[in-house]
Structure formats: C-alpha cells, structure tokens
Design an enzyme around this catalytic site. Structure first.
Site, PDB file in Angstrom:
ATOM      1  CE  LYS A 550      -1.672  -1.536   3.967  1.00 57.52           C
ATOM      2  NZ  LYS A 550      -3.284  -1.479   3.965  1.00 57.52           N
ATOM      3  NE  ARG A 551       1.664   6.668  -2.344  1.00 54.56           N
ATOM      4  CZ  ARG A 551       1.188   7.640  -3.033  1.00 54.56           C
ATOM      5  NH1 ARG A 551       0.444   7.659  -4.022  1.00 54.56           N
ATOM      6  NH2 ARG A 551       1.747   8.969  -2.849  1.00 54.56           N
ATOM      7  CE  LYS A 556      -2.055   4.099   3.345  1.00 54.16           C
ATOM      8  NZ  LYS A 556      -3.392   3.471   3.116  1.00 54.16           N
ATOM      9  CB  THR A 658     -10.129  -1.082  -1.144  1.00 60.39           C
ATOM     10  OG1 THR A 658      -9.191  -0.443  -1.619  1.00 60.39           O
ATOM     11  CG2 THR A 658     -11.071  -0.536  -1.025  1.00 60.39           C
ATOM     12  CE  LYS A 662      -8.479  -3.868  -4.654  1.00 61.84           C
ATOM     13  NZ  LYS A 662      -7.547  -2.561  -4.686  1.00 61.84           N
TER      14      LYS A 662
HETATM   15  C1  26V Z   1      -5.985  14.480  -0.836  1.00 63.28           C
HETATM   16  C2  26V Z   1      -5.386  15.118  -1.542  1.00 63.28           C
HETATM   17  C3  26V Z   1      -5.279  16.335  -1.278  1.00 63.28           C
HETATM   18  C4  26V Z   1      -4.861  17.181  -2.324  1.00 63.28           C
HETATM   19  C5  26V Z   1      -3.699  16.595  -3.316  1.00 63.28           C
HETATM   20  C6  26V Z   1      -3.940  15.477  -3.842  1.00 63.28           C
HETATM   21  C7  26V Z   1      -4.779  14.528  -2.827  1.00 63.28           C
HETATM   22  C8  26V Z   1      -5.207  13.283  -3.275  1.00 63.28           C
HETATM   23  C9  26V Z   1      -5.678  12.501  -2.271  1.00 63.28           C
HETATM   24  C10 26V Z   1      -6.481  12.889  -0.997  1.00 63.28           C
HETATM   25  C11 26V Z   1      -7.319  12.164  -0.313  1.00 63.28           C
HETATM   26  C12 26V Z   1      -7.032  10.995  -0.331  1.00 63.28           C
HETATM   27  C13 26V Z   1      -7.846   9.984   0.531  1.00 63.28           C
HETATM   28  C14 26V Z   1      -7.757   8.632   0.226  1.00 63.28           C
HETATM   29  O1  26V Z   1      -7.447   8.106  -0.668  1.00 63.28           O
HETATM   30  N1  26V Z   1      -8.573   7.884   1.107  1.00 63.28           N
HETATM   31  C15 26V Z   1      -8.553   6.320   0.933  1.00 63.28           C
HETATM   32  O2  26V Z   1      -9.647   6.094   0.444  1.00 63.28           O
HETATM   33  C16 26V Z   1     -10.151   4.693   0.381  1.00 63.28           C
HETATM   34  C17 26V Z   1     -11.364   4.466  -0.376  1.00 63.28           C
HETATM   35  O3  26V Z   1     -12.380   4.949   0.219  1.00 63.28           O
HETATM   36  C18 26V Z   1      -9.985   4.025   1.543  1.00 63.28           C
HETATM   37  O4  26V Z   1      -9.928   2.631   1.497  1.00 63.28           O
HETATM   38  C19 26V Z   1      -8.561   4.331   2.402  1.00 63.28           C
HETATM   39  O5  26V Z   1      -8.933   3.824   3.677  1.00 63.28           O
HETATM   40  C20 26V Z   1      -8.557   5.872   2.461  1.00 63.28           C
HETATM   41  O6  26V Z   1      -7.272   6.179   3.024  1.00 63.28           O
END
Ligand code: 26V
Length: 813
Positions: A550-551, A556, A658, A662
């Site tokens: 994962k990232r 994490k 998610t 998987k």
């Molecule tokens: C925020 C931002 C802020 C500006 C710059 C670009 C950027 C890109 C992404 C985000 C927020 C990302 C939030 C995210 O990825 N949440 C993940 O969502 C998944 C699907 O619902 C979830 O399974 C993960 O637990 C959650 O970390």
C-alpha cells in the site's frame, strides 16, 4: 444470472491485420508485440463500441436516471484482460491469436498501467465503474486525462527514485477522443458589479480566459457484455489554436505561452494526499474537472428535457471526496447565471442531486483553499460560495440562536489570519447525502469530524462500506482459484460474491483443501518469480508470504512491521529463538515525493533487507523484499500470492482500506488492527480466522494526550534493542545517523502513530500466527474461510446500496 452475450468474432483476425497494415503501415511480419497489443485492443474496442452504442440507445429510449461519479482519480489498471473476461471472449481470442502464431499473455504484458490515481480512492472509483456496468446500471465516470500519471518508482541504493509516467494519454487504444463535445471553461478574470434593467444586482464575470476541455472516453463494459458505460476524461487545451487577441497584437510568443499554460492543467496528477498550501494549479485542476463535468451532464440532460424540473429525478452526482466539491458552486452558477433559474429553485435542485463521500479523517488531507487563491481563479464561484454560506448561517441562527461558537465552527469560511474555504463544509451543505466508507469511519465522521453537522442533519449521514470488484481481483488476478471455485460451486459467484459461502462446507473435504492450498502455492511461485525479477532476491515459496502492500505512510505503520522484523532478527541472532516457520516479508508501495519520513522508511526496509538476507543463519528464517513500483498490474500478481495481509494502521486512521478486502478474498489471513473495514472483515470471517491486535479506536482516543512512549520504552528491553539498532550503523553502514529521524519521531516526538503502544501485542499475534501456519490443515481451513466469508466485500454490494439508498438508480437490462 442473465446469460453472457458473446460478440461475433468472425472479423476479429482481419481487424488486427488491417490495423497493423493500414493504421501502422507495416506488414504483419514487422509488427512488434506492442503493435500487436494495439491491434488486438483496437479489435476489442470495435466490439465495445457496438455494446456502448446499444447501451446508450437503451438509456435514451427509456429516459433513465443517470449517476455521474466525479473523481480526480481513476486507477483502472490494464484493460485488455478485463474487457475480454467481461465480454466472455478471453479463451476465444486466445485461440484466434494462437492460430495466428501469437500469444495473448505476451501481448497483454505489453499494456501499460494507466496510473491515473494515487491509491485506494482512485482504485475504488475504478471498481465502482466495473460494478455499475456489471449491474447494468447507468453510472458514468468523469475525470482528468492526465498526461503524466502517478510517478514510476525505482530503487537506487535503497532510495526511492521518481520518474515521470508518460502513458499514452493521446494514443491509448482504449481512449476515444470526442472533439465534437468540447467544454468551454472560463477561468481567472474579475467581477464587474452591474445592474440589470430592473435595477437588480447583476454581477458580470469578465476578462476570464477560456480553457477547452476535450473529452476522451474509455468504454467500461460490464460482466456479461450487456452494458457498456463510459469513463469520460478531459484534457485541457487552450481556446482556439492561440490566444487570437494577443496574436493579433503581434506578440506571437506570448500567445504560444498562453496556450502552453492552459495545457498544463491536465499535465500531471498530484502525487500526495496532503495538501501543501497554495498549490494554485491543483485548484485549477479541480475546477476544470467540475466545470467540464457539469456542462456535459447538463448538455446530456437537456437533450431530452427542456427545463430543469426533472433534473434531480434524472441526474445523481457523487463527489469522490472533496476534490470535486466545487460542483456545488458550479452547478449553482450554471443554473442561476447561465440558465436563469431562481436561487431557491437552483439550490433545491443542487442539493437533491449531489451526494458526498468522505475518504479520510487525517487533518492534513482535509482540503481548505485560501480565499485569495479562490478569488483569483474563480471569482464568480467565490461570490456564490459566500451567498451559500450567508444563507446557511442564517438558518443556523434560527436553529441555534445563542451559539455563535457553533456558527464559527460550521461556517464554510474559516476565519483566521488567512481565511479559507472549508471544502468538506461546502460539500456537506450542498449535498443530500454524506457517507463514510466503513462502519467505524462513518461513525467517526459523525462523532469526531463534523459532529455539528450531524446534530443539524442526522438524516443526511450514512455508511457505505467499500468493496472491490471480483472480476478483476479474483476472476482475472487469480485464474487458478477462480477455476477451482467455478468447478466446485458454479460460476454465479462472479456476479453474486455471497455465493462463495457455499465453499465453507468444502473445508471438511481434504482433497478440496489440498487443491485450494496448491493454488496458493502456485501463486506464491509466480510471485517469487516477480520478486526475483524486480528485487533480485531469491525467496522460498514454502515460507510464509507476509505482505504489506500500500502507499508508504506513517499511519499505515510500515515502521511497526519493520520493528517486528528487526525484533525477529535479534531473537534468532542473539537469543537463538528460532521462529516456528520461515517467513518472507514483502513490501511494496510508493512514498509521496515530498514525504521525507516515508522515503526514509523505504531506505530502512532496504537496509534491514540487506542485513537480514545476507546473514547466513537469520536468512534461513527471515527474508525481506521490497517490490518496486506498486501498481494495479503488480497488485494482481502480489495479492493472490499472500499468506498474510498486513493491515496494521493506527486505529481510527484508515478510513476503510480496500487492499484488505482483496487479500482476504484471495485467501490471505489478515494481521490487523480494529480499524476501517478490518473490523467488518473480522466480523465476517470470525475471530478464529483473523489476527487482531493492538489498541482499538476508543483506547487510542483515551490515550491521546497522556501517551508516553518513553514509559513503554523504559519497560521493554526488546523495544530498546530494536530502536537502538534503527539508530545505529547496523542498517545504514557509512551513512551515519541515517535513520535517526525515524527513531526520533517515535522516541522524542511522542510517537504520534503509537507504534510502541501496539508493539508487544503485534509480536504476540505474529507468534500465534507462525504457530498456526505449521498446522497445514488448520491454516488451509482458515484461508478457505477467508475466501468463503468475504463475499460482502464485492463492490457490487456497495453499488447496490448506493443505488438504492442514495442515487435512486435502477438496473436497465
Ligand atoms: C487528498 C489530496 C489532497 C490534495 C492533493 C491530492 C490529494 C489526493 C488524495 C487525497 C485524499 C485521499 C484520501 C484517500 O485516498 N482515502 C482512502 O480512500 C480509500 C477508498 O475509500 C480508503 O479505502 C482508504 O482507507 C483511504 O485512505
């Protein structure tokens, strides 16, 4: 299940040959594998177009309600295999190609990943599109056609290096440019206050510059081949070829410059989930997407309606996080300024149409935009946001007459040195539904993130636990297991994953368990080959494959995993305590380019891998491997090869996850905290078939403030030994004090992610796991039950819930 409609393949071979000859201008004998991949894909695309056109005619004829999923990210992964499987023609095409002397697998391996997403949020969007089409529902995606997707990761000397990912955004066989359906997007400029003929306030947005959004469509075919929806991605272009006015003024180069700057809008995906202040281009991107999508949605609606009375009955829009939250303001602007509706009517339509999903509680990922930037980029929208806020605060004073503090907390505009727009508040006020992505997360949204909004509008809030598509993540990624399941219980699971329950009783059949375990072993062999090829490490497929993919992010807790590895190393090395079973610790994941500690952690994993893998004694029991450049196509090989799935975030921090789903569906056993959807996985598989450890959300909340990692450290010689090693030359050699910042964050800066608090319980759970693994029968039963009981994590289930409870969307078979 409706039967699969197989397309007619009689002209398939000729289409490939024609493509090579007349599009590429080559004789077949000169065609490279990539040429042939493109040829096959364009033949598949032809089949997709027929389904797509029929689907659209069906929708139009019935004037159906459509759902539009607006997202800054869609992480589709390679599409050829998926399209073939969903149309039910993979084996037929394989045979046709074989007849031509070609190998489908070799051609499929040529397909690049379109990496138009960072991780979970973008991949979820892609799973949702697959489920919508497979359920024959009119659900469409809107996104950006980035020229550069997420950077490619390579490892040099243990360090992450980033390289640009220039994918064929203009020439992918899956993209259909729709130059005839351009969207015009005004941006920048200023507001001139004027009056209309009746003396009313009539603001004019003037001196804007125009950017053109060019749609590129990716057809999305559902399983069974009945329905093909589309994902529409916009590229930004300058209006006209050049800025004609400047051009006429004779400043040719300035005109070209302008053109280049407009085209920068869709140049690159932002690679981080935390907002660095003042990234104007990111706001322009978000606005560009929203403006194109709203225009396109209205255009489609107006093809069949001549007023907006039916709009919210025919259109649902889902906002994937706050990134497209400007949709609230843009839809209002369009309805009021462009289409002349009264404010109140426009507001009802807007709120009845929009719904918002929250994907994170991390404060650094919550979007806020400084007013100054918003005013510069979209002055008219800022005015509209002010007006929305003014009316909202007015209703609040009625509801909470003596509570000015609450008004401050809830306002869309945050006061302070630098005033900012709170995008989550804008999204909540402008939507009829607000959801989180797992039970615990939705609960925390209501009680922790925006309790004031929950108090005001409890009925708006709901949960939609995430899911993943079984077509990509089981049928396509794990063909061996898919075949065994289908042989045993039929193929209904492909469209109704709950039917995997029928596998439970087979757990008592030793022959079946043996087959189930053999498939895992074959997948581990396949993964071992990948590790050898990409990380140059030999690993033993009979060891436990323990995977953390994962990232890379502090929450994490890849660091906790590394602490456990180092602990295991010392137990063998210094105490002669041999683990019950040999284990291969496999990591994969990218760190945001500006995230110092995450990148250092990658370096630490490599440092530990070097020491452990080279140690003649320890390496018999522990191996560590880092697979570079984690992406969908690699996940499809990594996940089916896992025995253990590491899902060890600090409780309360992973919204859902998610990847956890998987892994479980593919028969890996979860090592996890009570966080996100892990809690629901534990509920589904039962406590005996999962390893849960660590503090839960309530305990973590109770500890905050009083937590003292120093105290834990003082009482644990094991933790001291591990952390001292991190801070010693052992893993970094001549690069003195290299890992001090990781040590420092935990020891001297409060260990915000509570690694130390959960360490002992993690180690204990890992010891239990090793003990269970060597009981082959018990282990096989556990893994089988993970597959059998995780059918509810199909994104089909998630989409049915959204469709019924949020969108009012129906099947159109
Ligand atoms: C925020 C931002 C802020 C500006 C710059 C670009 C950027 C890109 C992404 C985000 C927020 C990302 C939030 C995210 O990825 N949440 C993940 O969502 C998944 C699907 O619902 C979830 O399974 C993960 O637990 C959650 O970390």
């Amino acid at each position: 299940m409706d039967s699969i409609i197989k397309p007619d393949l009689s002209g398939f071979e000729n289409t490939i040959r024609d493509y090579v000859r007349y599009v590429l201008g080559k004789p077949m004998t000169d065609a490279t594998s990539t040429d042939l991949f493109n040829g096959v894909s364009s033949a598949v695309r032809k089949l997709l177009m027929d389904i797509r056109i029929e689907t659209e005619q069906r929708y139009d004829r019935r004037d159906v309600k459509r759902m539009h999923y607006i997202s800054m990210e869609f992480l589709t992964g390679p599409l050829l295999a998926n399209n073939l499987l969903n149309m039910g023609i993979q084996e037929d095409v394989r045979a046709i190609l074989k007849n031509m002397g070609l190998d489908l697998d070799i051609l499929m391996a040529c397909e690049p990943d379109p990496s138009l997403g960072n991780g979970g949020l973008g991949r979820l969007a892609a799973c949702f599109l697959d489920s919508l089409a497979s359920l024959d529902m009119p659900g469409f995606g809107y996104g950006i056609n980035y020229d550069y997707g997420l950077f490619k990761q390579s490892i040099m000397g243990g360090y992450q290096r980033e390289k640009p990912d220039y994918w064929p955004s203009r020439s992918s066989p899956w993209l259909i440019a729709r130059s005839g359906e351009k969207c015009m997007v005004p941006v920048y400029g200023r507001i001139v206050d004027t009056e209309d003929i009746e003396g009313g306030y009539n603001p004019m947005w003037s001196e804007w510059k125009l950017v053109v959004g060019r749609p590129h469509d990716i057809p999305v075919v559902g399983y069974g081949g009945h329905t093909a929806n589309r994902l529409r991605l916009f590229s930004a272009w300058a209006s006209e070829d050049f800025d004609i006015q400047i051009f006429n003024e004779g400043d040719y180069f300035r005109a070209v410059e302008r053109k280049i700057s407009s085209e920068n809008i869709s140049k690159i995906l932002y690679p981080s989930d935390s907002q660095e202040a003042g990234r104007e281009l990111r706001l322009v991107q978000e606005y560009f997407l929203v403006a194109c999508a709203v225009q396109d949605i209205i255009r489609i609606y107006l093809k069949q309606h001549d007023d907006f009375n039916q709009f919210s009955k025919k259109v649902a829009i889902q906002l994937n996080d706050t990134h497209p939250a400007l949709t609230v303001a843009e839809l209002m602007r369009s309805l009021v300024d462009v289409h002349g509706l009264e404010w109140d009517n426009a507001w009802d339509i807007t709120t009845q149409t929009l719904a918002y999903t929250n994907h994170t509680l991390l404060p650094e990922a919550l979007e806020k935009w400084p007013l100054a930037i918003v005013e510069k980029v979209i002055p008219r929208h800022l005015q509209i946001i002010y007006e929305i806020n003014r009316r909202f605060l007015e209703t609040l004073t009625v509801n909470y007459p003596d509570d000015p503090q609450r008004l401050h907390r809830m306002s869309i505009i945050e006061e302070g040195d630098e005033k900012q727009v709170r995008m989550a508040h804008l999204a909540i006020v402008g939507s009829h539904s607000v959801n989180g992505v797992a039970k615990i997360h939705s609960h925390l949204v209501k009680t922790g993130l925006v309790p004031d909004f929950y108090d005001l509008w409890p009925e708006k809030f709901n949960n939609k636990t995430n899911g993943v598509t079984p077509r990509r993540w089981l049928l396509s990624a794990n063909p061996g297991l898919a075949r065994l399941i289908t042989e045993s219980i039929g193929d209904k699971w492909i469209v109704d994953l709950d039917t995997l329950k029928a596998l439970e009783s087979l757990g008592r059949d030793p022959a079946f368990l043996e087959k189930f375990s053999m498939i895992k072993r074959e997948n581990k062999v396949r993964l071992a080959r990948l590790i050898k090829k990409t990380a140059y490490i030999d690993v033993d497929p009979d060891s436990i494959f323990d995977i953390h993919a994962k990232r890379i992010h502090e929450y994490k807790r890849q660091f906790l995993n590394v602490m456990h590895i180092i602990h295991g190393y010392f137990m063998i090395q210094e105490e002669g305590v041999i683990p019950t079973a040999p284990r291969t610790y496999i990591f994969s994941g990218k760190a945001a380019p500006g995230y110092f500690l995450a990148k250092l952690l990658i370096r630490l994993i490599h440092g530990v891998a070097d020491v452990v893998n080279k140690d003649p004694l320890v390496s018999q029991w522990i191996k560590v491997a880092f697979i570079p450049d984690y992406k969908v196509s690699l996940a499809e090989i990594i996940i089916p090869g896992a025995d253990v799935s590491e899902q060890i975030s600090t409780a309360g921090m992973e919204a859902s996850g998610t990847g956890n789903m998987k892994f479980a569906i593919n028969g890996a056993v979860t090592m996890g905290t009570m966080d996100g959807a892990n809690i629901e996985i534990a509920e589904a598989v039962g406590p005996d078939n999962i390893y849960i450890f660590g503090h839960d959300v309530e305990e973590i909340q109770a500890m905050r403030g009083a937590y003292d990692p120093g105290k834990i450290l003082a009482q644990s010689p094991h933790i001291q030994r591990v952390l001292n090693a991190v801070n010693s030359p052992l893993f970094c050699g001549w690069e003195n004090d290299l890992f001090f910042p990781l040590f420092d964050a935990v020891v001297n800066h409060g260990d915000y992610y509570m690694n130390l608090a959960d360490f002992q319980s993690y180690v204990d759970a890992q010891v239990r796991l090793s003990g269970d693994y060597v009981d082959k029968k018990k282990w096989a039963q556990m893994t089988l039950l993970n597959t059998a009981r995780t059918g509810i994590f199909s994104s089909d289930r998630t989409i049915r819930e959204y469709a019924g409870e949020v969108w009012g969307l129906e099947r159109q078979i």
